[in-house]
Design an enzyme around this catalytic site. Structure first.
Site, PDB file in Angstrom:
ATOM      1  N   CYS A 153      -8.088  23.989  15.485  1.00 40.14           N
ATOM      2  CA  CYS A 153      -8.072  24.292  16.835  1.00 40.14           C
ATOM      3  C   CYS A 153      -7.750  23.332  17.705  1.00 40.14           C
ATOM      4  O   CYS A 153      -8.624  22.750  18.243  1.00 40.14           O
ATOM      5  CB  CYS A 153      -9.440  24.935  17.047  1.00 40.14           C
ATOM      6  SG  CYS A 153      -9.575  26.462  16.651  1.00 40.14           S
TER       7      CYS A 153
ATOM      8  N   GLY B  25       0.860  -1.255  -0.016  1.00 45.71           N
ATOM      9  CA  GLY B  25       0.033   0.047  -0.170  1.00 45.71           C
ATOM     10  C   GLY B  25       0.881   1.114  -0.122  1.00 45.71           C
ATOM     11  O   GLY B  25       1.053   2.077  -0.911  1.00 45.71           O
ATOM     12  N   ARG B  26       1.445   1.601   1.247  1.00 45.58           N
ATOM     13  CA  ARG B  26       2.401   2.578   1.409  1.00 45.58           C
ATOM     14  C   ARG B  26       3.555   2.718   0.199  1.00 45.58           C
ATOM     15  O   ARG B  26       3.719   3.790  -0.222  1.00 45.58           O
ATOM     16  CB  ARG B  26       2.845   2.445   2.883  1.00 45.58           C
ATOM     17  CG  ARG B  26       3.653   3.704   3.248  1.00 45.58           C
ATOM     18  CD  ARG B  26       4.644   3.432   4.249  1.00 45.58           C
ATOM     19  NE  ARG B  26       3.771   2.885   5.467  1.00 45.58           N
ATOM     20  CZ  ARG B  26       3.157   3.527   6.341  1.00 45.58           C
ATOM     21  NH1 ARG B  26       3.144   4.664   6.445  1.00 45.58           N
ATOM     22  NH2 ARG B  26       2.521   2.926   7.458  1.00 45.58           N
TER      23      ARG B  26
ATOM     24  N   ARG C   5      -1.183  12.215  10.306  1.00 49.73           N
ATOM     25  CA  ARG C   5      -0.335  11.622  10.978  1.00 49.73           C
ATOM     26  C   ARG C   5       0.808  11.824  11.916  1.00 49.73           C
ATOM     27  O   ARG C   5       1.307  11.167  12.547  1.00 49.73           O
ATOM     28  CB  ARG C   5       0.606  10.717   9.636  1.00 49.73           C
ATOM     29  CG  ARG C   5      -0.416   9.924   8.715  1.00 49.73           C
ATOM     30  CD  ARG C   5       0.305   9.074   7.751  1.00 49.73           C
ATOM     31  NE  ARG C   5       1.189   8.144   8.254  1.00 49.73           N
ATOM     32  CZ  ARG C   5       2.644   8.273   8.254  1.00 49.73           C
ATOM     33  NH1 ARG C   5       3.223   9.183   7.713  1.00 49.73           N
ATOM     34  NH2 ARG C   5       3.301   7.334   8.839  1.00 49.73           N
TER      35      ARG C   5
HETATM   36  C1  LIG Z   1      -2.810  -2.094   5.464  1.00 51.17           C
HETATM   37  C2  LIG Z   1      -2.440  -3.364   4.969  1.00 51.17           C
HETATM   38  C3  LIG Z   1      -1.559  -3.643   3.774  1.00 51.17           C
HETATM   39  C4  LIG Z   1      -0.741  -2.677   3.397  1.00 51.17           C
HETATM   40  O1  LIG Z   1       0.061  -2.064   4.369  1.00 51.17           O
HETATM   41  P1  LIG Z   1       1.303  -0.910   3.927  1.00 51.17           P
HETATM   42  O2  LIG Z   1       1.894  -0.871   4.979  1.00 51.17           O
HETATM   43  O3  LIG Z   1       0.514   0.245   3.282  1.00 51.17           O
HETATM   44  O4  LIG Z   1       1.887  -1.786   2.821  1.00 51.17           O
HETATM   45  C5  LIG Z   1      -1.757  -4.684   3.211  1.00 51.17           C
HETATM   46  N1  LIG Z   1      -2.472  -5.868   3.737  1.00 51.17           N
HETATM   47  C6  LIG Z   1      -3.494  -5.571   4.719  1.00 51.17           C
HETATM   48  C7  LIG Z   1      -4.308  -6.608   5.141  1.00 51.17           C
HETATM   49  C8  LIG Z   1      -3.545  -4.610   5.421  1.00 51.17           C
HETATM   50  O5  LIG Z   1      -4.441  -4.222   6.497  1.00 51.17           O
END
Ligand SMILES: *Cc1c(COP(=O)(O)O)cnc(C)c1O
Length: 432
Positions: A362, A293-294, A331
């Site tokens: 605020c 993801g990240r 974050r």
């Molecule tokens: C959040 C998540 C990901 C992705 O994590 P990253 O750290 O953004 O790569 C992948 N699989 C599951 C099940 C997640 O909950």
């Protein structure tokens, strides 16, 4: 200060992303604004795919964890790259389906899916529902039976590896709200329960050991632990599971000083472990899924702000306030996340000051970064916060009734809006 290949400085001394001048973007689209480089996102997706092709004979696929950054255009990009997509809610599922995402390539996660979410997943033939607990398994089997369907499922397993940031521990993972524990035998019980049910088809097991992980060893260990369980399942039930989902969590560069390994290293090492383990346990090599993801979007995105008040508190600190904050990037407030901050219109100058960048909400905790290096700035300057592509837009709120910023996608220097800026009317839309 460069956190990714898509960030640079042009002849005017302005910061660029994907070849576009960020000062011009701020002028054209206003601030705050999220800006992404499409080529960088595509490059990352391709790198993961290539690593599976090169190191695991192509027997696997990449499923982008859309919770990092979800909008229709991002779903279209994944689709065009042949990547699958992970969703964790009805809203993310809706977004993917609304652009025609193939449902077989969607994975539905979450520790407490509602009946309505499970029904939507079954009605839309989502390829893999990652079942978190027995209550959900029973509910899903019933929902699928009512519709005369068979739902493809995986189980979320807690492999007993807790990998946070730079080190990891092998105990204590029983205490997680996600998934089935190994140690207590509940994982095996769930597998047996699923195998006895008529309306679910167990495709394999899943684990996800954390996020922003730089080391490769915890991933290797997770693969080993999971395959040991596959062996045990085969021994006890005669069933050999065909797929193994190893989750995401690969670390990205937030700070200049950080140096993540190339993603191919991960697949290279994990593939070797899987091969070795399968040989020694007498298992077929499973189809592997990974869920970055990240690492797909994080360093491909930045946030642009305009500097407002600059408040110098003698001998204490200097607050540089911007026209956004925790509403568009929670974050720092949540977990003191690190970022590099650059003055976009003075990017070529040295970052000689130490300042605290504050938001406009605020709330005293509404900070973007404390004691960070920055060029000397004045009201009207444009600030860029780097590596904000993941978990920023997707975590944004309307706190203080602040409309969410737009998302600008840049490709080869050309910019376009992919998510419009919210208006006050949008913010008050559901009010009666
Ligand atoms: C959040 C998540 C990901 C992705 O994590 P990253 O750290 O953004 O790569 C992948 N699989 C599951 C099940 C997640 O909950």
């Amino acid at each position: 200060m460069y956190v990714s290949d898509c960030i640079s400085i042009n002849e005017s001394g302005h910061l660029t992303v994907g070849g576009a001048d960020t000062v011009e973007l701020a002028k054209q689209y206003g601030t705050p604004a999220y800006v992404f480089d499409e080529n960088e996102i595509r490059k990352n997706l391709r790198e993961f795919k290539k690593s599976i092709d090169e190191h695991y004979g192509g027997n696997g696929h990449v499923s982008y964890a859309s919770k990092a950054f979800c909008c229709k255009e991002m779903c279209r990009i994944c689709m065009s790259e042949g990547a699958g997509i992970d969703v964790v809610s009805g809203g993310e599922l809706y977004t993917a389906l609304s652009v025609g995402f193939p449902s077989e390539d969607i994975i539905f996660h979450g520790n407490n899916k509602t009946p309505a979410e499970l029904e939507a997943a079954v009605d839309n033939n989502v390829g893999r529902i990652v079942v978190d607990n027995i209550t959900e398994l029973e509910m899903l089997n019933k929902i699928a039976a009512e519709r005369g369907k068979t739902a493809g499922i995986m189980f979320r397993i807690k492999p007993g590896i807790d990998a946070h940031t730079h080190d990891f521990i092998k105990t204590g993972q029983i205490d997680s709200k996600f998934g089935f524990a190994l140690e207590t035998g509940e994982a095996m019980q769930a597998v047996k329960a699923a195998l006895s049910m008529t309306n679910v088809k167990l495709r394999g097991l899943h684990c996800h050991i954390g996020s922003q992980i730089f080391d490769i060893d915890p991933f290797e260990l997770a693969a080993k632990v999971m395959l040991n369980l596959y062996k045990e399942i085969k021994a006890q039930t005669g069933v050999e599971l065909a797929e193994l989902n190893l989750g995401g969590g690969f670390g990205i560069k937030y700070l200049e000083s950080e140096c993540p390994k190339p993603y191919a290293e991960y697949m290279k090492n994990v593939s070797a472990v899987v091969k070795e383990q399968c040989e020694s346990l007498g298992l077929k090599m499973p189809h592997i899924l990974i869920e970055p993801g990240r690492s797909v979007v994080g360093a491909a995105g930045i946030t642009l702000y305009t500097v407002g008040a600059v408040k110098e508190i003698p001998e204490i600190r200097t607050y540089v306030s911007v026209d956004g904050g925790m509403a568009d990037n929670p974050r720092y407030a949540l977990y003191h996340a690190d970022y590099e901050v650059v003055c976009a219109n003075k990017a070529a100058e040295e970052r000689s000051e130490t300042v605290t960048v504050a938001g406009k909400c605020c709330e005293s905790g509404d900070l973007i970064q404390e004691n960070t290096k920055l060029q000397p700035v004045k009201p009207g300057d444009i600030l860029a916060v780097l590596s904000t592509g993941a978990y920023n837009y997707s975590m944004a709120s309307n706190y203080n009734r602040i409309p969410k910023p737009p998302v600008i996608m840049v490709k080869d220097g050309e910019a376009r809006i992919v998510v419009k800026r919210e208006s006050y009317e949008h913010v008050a839309e559901c009010d009666i």
